[in-house]
Design a protein around this motif. Structure first.
Motif, mmCIF file in Angstrom:
data_model
loop_
_atom_site.group_PDB
_atom_site.id
_atom_site.type_symbol
_atom_site.label_atom_id
_atom_site.label_comp_id
_atom_site.label_asym_id
_atom_site.label_seq_id
_atom_site.Cartn_x
_atom_site.Cartn_y
_atom_site.Cartn_z
ATOM 1 N N ILE A 165 -3.972 3.924 -4.699
ATOM 2 C CA ILE A 165 -5.377 4.332 -4.764
ATOM 3 C C ILE A 165 -5.758 4.610 -6.223
ATOM 4 N N ASN A 205 0.103 5.623 -1.470
ATOM 5 C CA ASN A 205 -0.947 6.501 -2.006
ATOM 6 C C ASN A 205 -1.154 6.286 -3.492
ATOM 7 N N GLN A 237 -14.014 -6.070 3.461
ATOM 8 C CA GLN A 237 -13.102 -7.222 3.363
ATOM 9 C C GLN A 237 -13.883 -8.542 3.362
ATOM 10 N N SER A 276 0.799 -1.221 0.000
ATOM 11 C CA SER A 276 0.000 0.000 0.000
ATOM 12 C C SER A 276 0.835 1.276 0.000
ATOM 13 N N ASP A 320 -10.612 2.763 4.407
ATOM 14 C CA ASP A 320 -9.415 1.919 4.499
ATOM 15 C C ASP A 320 -9.579 0.855 5.589
ATOM 16 N N GLY A 321 -9.357 -0.398 5.224
ATOM 17 C CA GLY A 321 -9.389 -1.484 6.209
ATOM 18 C C GLY A 321 -10.774 -1.859 6.692
ATOM 19 N N SER A 322 -11.830 -1.461 5.965
ATOM 20 C CA SER A 322 -13.200 -1.779 6.392
ATOM 21 C C SER A 322 -13.403 -3.302 6.469
ATOM 22 N N LEU A 365 -4.921 -2.092 -3.148
ATOM 23 C CA LEU A 365 -4.918 -1.063 -2.106
ATOM 24 C C LEU A 365 -4.124 -1.499 -0.882
ATOM 25 N N LEU A 398 -9.020 -4.509 -3.481
ATOM 26 C CA LEU A 398 -8.522 -4.474 -2.103
ATOM 27 C C LEU A 398 -7.050 -4.899 -2.042
ATOM 28 N N GLN A 454 -5.126 -3.743 1.246
ATOM 29 C CA GLN A 454 -6.013 -4.024 2.376
ATOM 30 C C GLN A 454 -6.169 -5.517 2.648
ATOM 31 N N ALA A 456 -14.056 1.225 -1.077
ATOM 32 C CA ALA A 456 -12.878 0.663 -0.404
ATOM 33 C C ALA A 456 -11.739 1.678 -0.358
ATOM 34 N N VAL A 457 -11.674 2.549 -1.361
ATOM 35 C CA VAL A 457 -10.628 3.571 -1.413
ATOM 36 C C VAL A 457 -10.766 4.529 -0.220
#
Lengths: 299, 432
Positions: free
Chosen positions: B184, B181, B361, B179, B355-357, B380, B377, B382, B351-352
């Protein structure tokens, strides 16, 4: 030989076919008759493996009917089953290829049958552009093009005029002579009488009558007497065994309970004036059908 | 049976590819794609007021001519406008006279102003176009800024340093994934490239449904199924529709490539238009070296995932179509499928930002949407590569189950001509 043994089929709680058994033998044209919803179409669908039966066996020449032998079967469903966007030729090519026929063979057969059924000029016409009667003829060709061992026809004469019906009947007789087992259904009893050897009447999925057409007619106890002469309806009063009298100008049609009453009717009117005709006739298939189906429903 | 299945595939494809609709629609598609790729060139080719060379006369006592000329030329270069810029020493009346004599002349008179540093009078015969006004406004603003900075004793170099973003040196102590930036924008790019798949699946579902419904409604299905087993029939439908959709996609790609090539080497040269087309500029922005490296690293999994999902949707479309009696019923029944695929798309976008939802997931393991969500994901950072592989395995298992039970429903459904107790019939077929 087509053998249907103790076949049953249930749709939810409705028993569509109930322990049905019959055989269709060499050179036989077999009629499966019944009112709407009697189970004829369900039976045909089970024979061609479209529907799974709940119990019983169906075999063709000793083989269980599955996709390994469907190329030997010709099937004409009750409702028109044509892809109307296609031309007559394309449609016949399509169905015949599904029967495993070679391209060359199909082309030859298409030409032959289109000519024989007088629709050769429609070969390249789209099916949606031709009449329903002609569509029916195309569908008929598609069921016989592979010269099947078993030919199943569900209401084959729909939309056809008497000339075309007789054309198809001739072809069916020809196929029957050539070893094709023919089984069909029809609501038109006069058409069934024209060529049917053996028949079975279904009522609510159950067999109520089965046998050779002539034997059924002979065995059917009720007879018809056709009398022409100067007689009145009162002349028949007091004669036993007469079930109904139908009066037409100068002639009467009597239905009697069985042939033992023929002589009493004859003796009662033989001395009347100008009797020119006294004919004992077997009942028509239509009368037998209506009588049997009616009796079952009354019971 | 193989021969019959092959025949059904061939026949279905032939009917689609040789239809007048297919040819007509592809001609329209080609024209639309060609126009889209060459839109700048076409607009330039047809000409208009924007093509007229404008003469800009600048008069000022502030010694700003060179700076203003430089700014105007810079801005004109990135647009489709051409300027002939001249410095003149005329009063307002003389400037007005010049403008009245030539509608393509714009006169700018710049003087100093106590409050705003500079003020400008602009003379035109019929008014300024939106683009010209913007260019002149931007150029004059820049010149004013230079005067103001000079006044305050700030050099250009100093100002550039102030305006530059502060370098944030990110030091990751426990790196859990790739990950950054930059990922994204890469994730968004992946989704943009998944949009064609979205359309592919939609087209496929519609096509399979329409074909099966046509055969059912004309009752020709009875003849077909009395000769070909339902399994082979469904396989033939899926394969033929898939092949057709791929052929259509390849054609669209070829139309795009041809149009792009023609834009750069054909019309562009003929018309002398040198500006990059709108579509090409989007592609240049999206396809970076980093993006390609990232996509290539998950490409095999992405392809597998896509294939499993496409086959699953195709199977579901066939099964649903078999249970319906006409195309209207099918349209209703397939609506949830379209919603499911849309959910996958929106969750990928979300998802962008989230983060980490955990919810997103979890959803990335759900077949039918995981083909979009899972790679997004992963890019990203994640989820791990193992999670992506698990989601693909789940897709495969779901595909097998759909096939196993779908065939049962399909066989039962093909001769179903009633919409009553539809779900009961489906459940009953599964239990068989």
């Amino acid at each position: 030989m087509l053998k249907v043994e103790h076949v049953s089929k249930k749709y939810d709680d409705i028993l569509a076919v109930n322990d049905l058994s019959f055989t269709v033998e060499e050179h036989e044209i077999f009629g499966l008759l019944g009112v709407n919803g009697a189970g004829k179409t369900t039976t045909f669908r089970m024979i061609v493996n479209l529907l799974e039966k709940d119990s019983g066996d169906i075999t063709l020449d000793g083989h269980k009917i599955d996709y390994s032998i469907t190329d030997k079967i010709g099937f004409l469903p009750e409702e028109r089953s044509l892809l109307l966007k296609l031309t007559v030729k394309e449609q016949l090519m399509y169905y015949a290829t599904l029967k495993g026929m070679s391209h060359k063979d199909i082309l030859e057969k298409i030409d032959y049958w289109l000519k024989r059924l007088h629709i050769w000029e429609l070969k390249d016409k789209k099916l949606k552009e031709i009449s329903k009667g002609n569509q029916q003829k195309v569908q008929f060709i598609s069921s016989i093009i592979n010269e099947p061992r078993l030919l199943i026809l569900d209401e084959p004469f729909t939309s056809l005029d008497p000339f075309n019906v007789s054309l198809l009947v001739d072809i069916l007789k020809e196929f029957s002579r050539k070893n094709t087992l023919v089984i069909f259904s029809s609501h038109r009893m006069e058409q069934v009488e024209m060529f049917c050897d053996k028949l079975l009447i279904l009522v609510e999925g159950k067999t109520v009558l089965e046998g050779k057409l002539q034997e059924i007619k002979n065995q059917y106890r009720k007879k018809k007497i056709h009398i022409t002469g100067d007689i009145t309806i009162e002349d028949f009063q007091g004669i036993e065994g007469i079930l109904s009298i139908e009066k037409r100008p100068d002639e009467y049609y009597l239905t009697i309970a069985d042939d033992s009453y023929i002589s009493s009717v004859f003796h009662a009117i033989k001395d009347k004036n100008n009797i020119t005709q006294f004919v004992v006739e077997n009942p028509s298939l239509n009368e037998i059908f209506v009588s049997i189906v009616g009796d079952v429903y009354e019971d | 049976m193989k021969t019959k299945r092959r025949f059904l595939i061939k026949e279905s494809l032939k009917r689609k590819l040789l239809s007048r609709w297919f040819i007509g629609i592809n001609i329209v598609l080609f024209l639309l794609i060609f126009i889209t790729f060459n839109i700048n060139t076409i607009i330039t080719f047809f000409g208009g007021d924007f093509k007229d060379k404008k003469t800009i006369l600048i008069t000022s006592s502030l010694n700003i001519y060179e700076d203003l000329e430089k700014e105007l030329e810079k801005l004109a270069k990135v647009s489709v406008i051409e300027y002939d810029i001249q410095e003149v020493y005329l009063d307002d009346n003389q400037l007005q006279e010049k403008v009245l004599n030539d509608s393509n002349t714009i006169a700018i008179h710049i003087e100093s102003d106590k409050e705003e540093y500079v003020k400008a009078n602009i003379y035109t015969k019929n008014g300024l176009s939106f683009l010209n006004q913007n260019i002149i406004q931007t150029a004059v603003n820049q010149v004013r800024k230079d005067i103001a900075l000079k006044d305050l004793g700030i050099t250009k170099e100093m100002m550039e340093k102030v305006e530059k973003s502060v370098s944030l040196n990110e030091i990751v102590l426990e790196k859990k994934g790739p990950s950054t930036n930059k990922n994204i924008s890469a994730a968004i790019t992946v989704m943009i490239f998944l949009i064609p798949c979205f359309f592919l699946i939609t087209t496929l579902v519609q096509m399979i449904g329409a074909e099966i419904n046509e055969e059912k409604s004309t009752k020709s299905m009875e003849i077909i199924i009395s000769n070909v087993d339902p399994k082979s029939h469904l396989q033939a439908k899926i394969i033929s529709c898939l092949l057709f959709t791929f052929i259509q996609l390849i054609l669209i790609l070829l139309f795009g490539l041809f149009s792009s090539f023609f834009a750069n080497h054909g019309l562009g040269i003929l018309t002398g238009a040198t500006t990059e087309g709108f579509v090409q500029s989007i592609f240049h922005d999206l396809i970076t070296k980093e993006f390609l490296e990232m996509v290539l690293s998950v490409l095999p999994i992405l392809i597998l995932s896509l294939l499993f999902t496409i086959f699953t949707y195709a199977l579901l479309a066939g099964v649903l179509a078999s249970m319906t009696t006409n195309i209207d019923d099918f349209q209703q029944l397939q609506t949830p499928l379209m919603f499911i695929i849309s959910i996958g798309f929106y969750l990928s976008l979300l998802a962008v930002f989230f983060d980490g939802s955990i919810f997103i997931q979890i959803m990335s393991y759900i077949p039918l949407i995981s083909f979009m969500l899972s790679p997004t994901l992963y890019i990203l950072g994640q989820i791990s590569l193992v999670s992506v592989i698990i989601s693909v395995i789940l897709q495969f298992i779901f595909l097998l189950l759909t096939y196993y039970y779908g065939i049962r429903i399909y066989k039962e459904g093909l001769l179903n001509y009633s919409g009553d107790k539809l779900w009961n019939k489906i459940v009953k077929a599964i239990k068989r």
